[in-house]
Design an enzyme around this catalytic site. Structure first.
Site, mmCIF file in Angstrom:
data_model
loop_
_atom_site.group_PDB
_atom_site.id
_atom_site.type_symbol
_atom_site.label_atom_id
_atom_site.label_comp_id
_atom_site.label_asym_id
_atom_site.label_seq_id
_atom_site.Cartn_x
_atom_site.Cartn_y
_atom_site.Cartn_z
ATOM 1 N N LYS A 194 -3.068 -3.897 -3.491
ATOM 2 C CA LYS A 194 -2.588 -2.654 -2.877
ATOM 3 C C LYS A 194 -1.510 -2.885 -1.816
ATOM 4 O O LYS A 194 -1.470 -2.200 -0.802
ATOM 5 C CB LYS A 194 -3.764 -1.879 -2.258
ATOM 6 C CG LYS A 194 -4.779 -1.404 -3.284
ATOM 7 C CD LYS A 194 -5.909 -0.635 -2.667
ATOM 8 C CE LYS A 194 -6.995 -1.540 -2.130
ATOM 9 N NZ LYS A 194 -8.191 -0.798 -1.708
ATOM 10 N N ASP A 229 -15.889 -0.615 -1.364
ATOM 11 C CA ASP A 229 -15.885 0.842 -1.094
ATOM 12 C C ASP A 229 -16.527 1.650 -2.216
ATOM 13 O O ASP A 229 -17.150 2.692 -1.967
ATOM 14 C CB ASP A 229 -14.486 1.375 -0.767
ATOM 15 C CG ASP A 229 -13.465 1.099 -1.850
ATOM 16 O OD1 ASP A 229 -13.748 0.302 -2.755
ATOM 17 O OD2 ASP A 229 -12.367 1.686 -1.776
HETATM 18 MG MG MG Z 1 -10.579 3.828 0.785
#
Ligand code: MG
Ligand code: ADP
Length: 492
Positions: A194, A229
């Site tokens: 990312k 997450d």
């Molecule tokens: Mg997040």
């Protein structure tokens, strides 16, 4: 097929063809009506996701999951063990912290849990955006920044929160990058994704990195659970609903996890789960099988900091959708869609962020005024109504492909689970907990995702599959997992 000579369907790994070099400003040689239309036609053709394509993606996802569970390195999907073997029950009690490092922001949260009756007694959170330079800096600086944010937050703890004397505050640490977990409270970073490129963390235990930074800050807290997450989202959603079996994040990046039976995990050696179940973090962003890709995807991948990797993520997640659209717009600008010149701003990678696509697609005015303003303000593009319509069509094409492929991925996971437990997924209510800014804020994306799921499963079965937004569940989820894995005695 068009006869324009515009790019044919190009797979991501085909040899690149070098485009002719264009001057920054050039005269349009053809009228836009002639040269832009075939580019659009080709784009739609190459991005199309009819049922057979969706079915192939779902089947390939299920097959890749199986291969990744058989042996480490057996597939694009890492199928990482989470070491989370028991899910929240609602009985959890006490004060717990959560810390979330996942992309654009880092979040801290504290929660006072009151057990089955009182549930969440109090909760507070704070959010800090991560300075760009820390994303490309060194490990110590990044973790110092996080630990100091946590220290500031801990200082503001008020009377609503209670910690029994003699105990350290415990943290659930949500870390949404691929980690090879070695226990519930340790894990080695495999690589940054990312857009992060922090030196000195890959190959290290990220919990140790955080502990060392907390020590440097003089902060006396301990990490009881290291949580992806997706795993946090699953735990958070499961706290309220026992039918939650899968969690998917669609934000800056994308990932998914699900509840797996330990007897189907061939690579599971020595690890015993008393519940017979465990959560598997698929790391599905690395999936790449049979995706409908274009020259724009391939060029973006080549220019990225991780070429050849995270192809599914690059096709469906928020970090990339805007950039794919920008690349298409640059191409149609070169074909004269916006007049004679190519605005310099449009040549800047990542200027057109995904929230702008969403904003443009929510413009229902006759003259597409908001589209015009965004194009002008963000990309320096002057547009008439027909150009604006083309831009919206490009956004829709890329977002439709992304949403539908995400839906196919979800069906792939459910299919794999159903194959191993006939009827336990499709034969009863099954909930997929969704989170992430892209899913939350892009209504068209959400609709396309749901459409694909319904098309693939058929009307009857899809009534049993509930795709539900679980907003910020991952924070509470991480705190719940910290509670479940507390080093102190507990009776829940
Ligand atoms: Mg997040
Ligand atoms: P992260 O994934 O970084 O943990 P989020 O889940 O909040 O954080 O997702 C943020 C991402 O969601 C942004 O990078 C962007 O791609 C996407 N996003 C945020 N707001 C919008 C919006 N209004 N429309 C579309 N996408 C959005």
């Amino acid at each position: 097929m068009s006869v324009s000579g515009a790019s044919p369907a190009v797979g991501l790994f085909c040899a690149p063809r070098s485009p002719p070099r264009l001057p920054r400003f050039r005269m349009a040689v053809r009228s836009s009506a002639i040269s832009v239309a075939p580019i659009l036609t080709d784009l739609k053709h190459q991005c199309a996701t009819p049922l057979p394509v969706l079915r192939h993606v779902a089947d390939a996802m299920a097959a890749d999951m199986r291969a990744g569970l058989a042996v480490d390195g057996g597939s694009d999907l890492k199928m990482i063990l989470s070491y989370v073997d028991s899910l929240p029950t609602g009985n959890e009690k006490g004060l717990f912290y959560a810390l979330d490092l996942g992309g654009t922001n880092f979040r801290v949260l504290r929660v006072q849990l009151g057990g089955k009756q009182e549930r969440v007694i109090a909760t507070e959170f704070d959010q800090v955006s991560i300075p760009q330079e820390l994303m490309f800096g060194n490990s110590e600086d990044l973790f110092d920044f996080i630990a100091s944010g946590l220290a500031k937050f801990a200082q503001t703890e008020g009377g609503k929160f209670h910690l029994p004397a003699g105990r350290k505050r415990e943290i659930g640490f949500t870390f949404s990058f691929p980690v090879r977990q070695t226990s519930i409270d340790s894990g080695i970073l495999i690589k940054w994704t990312k857009g992060f490129a922090v030196s000195g963390t890959a190959g290290r235990d990220v919990v140790a990195c955080l502990n060392e930074a907390m020590e440097r800050q003089g902060l006396d807290m301990r990490v009881s659970a290291l949580v992806n997450d997706t795993v946090g989202t699953l735990a958070g959603a499961r706290y309220w609903d026992d039918n939650v079996m899968v969690a998917v994040i669609l934000g800056t990046g994308t990932n998914a996890c699900y509840v797996e039976r330990t007897d189907t995990i061939a690579k599971l050696q020595g690890h015993v789960s008393s519940s017979g179940r465990t959560i598997i973090n698929t790391e599905w962003g690395a999936f790449s099988n049979g995706l409908p890709l274009t020259v724009f995807d391939r060029d973006m991948d080549v220019a990225s900091i991780n070429p050849g990797e995270q192809i599914f993520e690059k096709t469906i997640s928020g970090m990339y959708l805007g950039e794919i659209v920008r690349r298409v717009l640059l191409k149609i600008a070169e074909a004269g869609a916006f007049g004679d010149s190519i605005p310099e701003k449009l040549s800047t990678p990542f200027v057109l962020r995904t929230p702008y696509l969403s904003a443009m697609q929510q413009d229902y005015s006759d003259d597409l005024k908001a589209v015009g303003s965004i194009l002008y303000d963000i990309a320096g593009v002057e547009s008439n109504l027909s150009a604006r319509k083309i831009v919206v069509e490009v956004c829709d094409t890329i977002v439709k492909r992304g949403g539908r492929l995400a839906g196919a991925g979800i069906v792939g996971i459910l299919q794999k689970m159903e194959e191993d437990s006939q009827g336990l997924i499709f034969g009863k209510r099954t909930v997929v907990a969704m989170d992430g800014g892209l899913y939350e804020h892009y209504p068209q994306y959400r609709r396309y995702l749901q459409d694909a799921v319904t098309e693939l499963l058929g009307f009857e079965i899809s009534k049993n599959v509930i795709i539900e937004h679980s907003k910020d569940g991952s924070g509470i989820g991480a705190a719940l997992l910290a509670a479940a894995n507390s080093k102190y005695e507990h009776d829940f």
